[in-house]
Scaffold this active site. Sequence first.
Site, short mmCIF file in Angstrom:
data_model
loop_
_atom_site.label_atom_id
_atom_site.label_comp_id
_atom_site.label_asym_id
_atom_site.label_seq_id
_atom_site.Cartn_x
_atom_site.Cartn_y
_atom_site.Cartn_z
N CYS A 86 51.68 19.79 -28.81
CA CYS A 86 51.21 21.04 -28.22
C CYS A 86 49.74 20.89 -27.79
CB CYS A 86 51.37 22.20 -29.22
SG CYS A 86 50.01 22.36 -30.39
N CYS A 106 52.37 16.28 -33.36
CA CYS A 106 52.63 17.43 -32.50
C CYS A 106 52.04 17.19 -31.11
CB CYS A 106 52.05 18.69 -33.12
SG CYS A 106 52.33 20.19 -32.15
N ASP A 126 64.99 45.46 -29.06
CA ASP A 126 65.50 46.14 -30.24
C ASP A 126 65.66 47.62 -29.93
OD1 ASP A 126 62.92 47.10 -30.29
OD2 ASP A 126 62.30 45.98 -32.04
N CYS A 154 47.03 20.50 -30.57
CA CYS A 154 47.00 19.22 -31.28
C CYS A 154 46.64 18.07 -30.36
CB CYS A 154 48.36 18.95 -31.94
SG CYS A 154 48.76 20.10 -33.27
#
Length: 376
Positions: free
Chosen positions: A307, A305, A93, A310
Amino acid sequence: MTGRFEFKLLGRDGAARVGKIATPRGDIATPAFMPVGTAGTVKAMLPESVRATGADIVLGNTYHLMLRPGAERVARLGGLHRFMNWERPILTDSGGFQVMSLAGLRKLTEEGVTFKSHIDGARHHLTPERSMEIQRLLGSDIVMCFDECPALPADRGRIEESMRLSMRWAARSRDAFGDRPGHALFGIQQGGLERDLREESAEALKAIGFEGYAIGGLAVGEGQAAMFDVLDHAPGMLPEDRPRYLMGVGKPDDIVGAVKRGVDMMDCVLPSRSGRTGQVFTRRGVVNIKNARHADDPRPLDEACICPACRGYSRAYLHHVFRSKEIIASMLLTWHNLHYFQEIMAGMRGAIVEARFEAWEAEFHATRALGDIERI
C-alpha cells in the site's frame, strides 16, 4: 442499467465458502469486506483509492443520508453512485440500527419509529415503507430490510418481541420493495443469542423470500465467543444458494472466524475509524503509531505490504504527521488498514478455492501472535 443480481457459489472448504455476486454495476468476489461510506464517502479516501485497495462494493448509510443531504436531493442529483463518484455496487443499510443507537427521543410502534435527528433535533418518522423509498431514491444495488436491533445483553422476552416485529417489518419491506430488476433486497435474521429464535427468524425470512440474507443483532456488545457460538449455527439456517451477510463485523480475527463459519459478506467502520485514530492493523497485529517508539524508526509499517503508506513512508514519518494532526496521516493509515482487510479477504478466497483454509487460518493467527517487529 441492465443485468440481473445473481450469486454463484464457486467452492467451499468446510463451512467456508467462496463465490461471486453478479450485479449490473459489477461483480463482487466473496467472501467480501465492504468499507463503510456512511455519508457518501469512505472517510479520508477518494473513491478510486477505495477501489485500489481491492474493494468491490461499499456501504452507504440510510439514516445519515436521509438526514443530510436528504434522499430526495440525492435522487435529483442522479443517485448515490453519481453523487459520490462510485460506479460500482453500493449496499445501503435500512437505518434501523442508527435510529436505535444515535437518534434522540424515539417512539417505537408497530408502524415504525418516530425519532429526533441527532443533527438538528428535527422529528422524523421511519417505517419499512419509507426505508424502502429512501433506499430506492438513493439507488443502491443491495437494499436492507427495515428492522429493529436491540443491544445485548437483553432479556429473552425483549429479544423475542423485537425479532417478531422485525419479521413483520421484513414482510412489509418485501412488499414495498416491489419489482426492481438488477437490485436485491436482503432479509435480516434476528434472535440475539437464542438458537431457537434464530431458527424461527430464518424460517420466517425464507417464507418471505429474499435475494440475500443477513445475520443481524451481533457485534452489539456480546463479545467474540458469544458471537462465534451463534455463527456456529446461524449461517446454516439460511439458504445455501444466497449470499450471507454478517452486519457490522469486525476485527481481523472476527472476520476470519466468520468466514470459517460460512459468512460471505461483512462491513465495519473499524479500518477507517482506526486509521484516523492512529491504530494500524498489520499481519503481525495492531500498531499504535502514536507511540514514541516509532519516532526514529525508518522502517515501513509492514515490509510485505504494497500500500502507499508502506511503500513510500517510514514509521517515523507516519508518527510525525499523526502527532502533528496532518490530514495525510488519516489518508495513509486508512488506506493501509483498508488494504490489509482486503488482503485478508483475497487470502481467504484463494485458500478456500485450494482447500487449504485451515492451514491459512493457522498461519494467520501464528503471524499475528508474533506481535510487532522489535523496536530499534
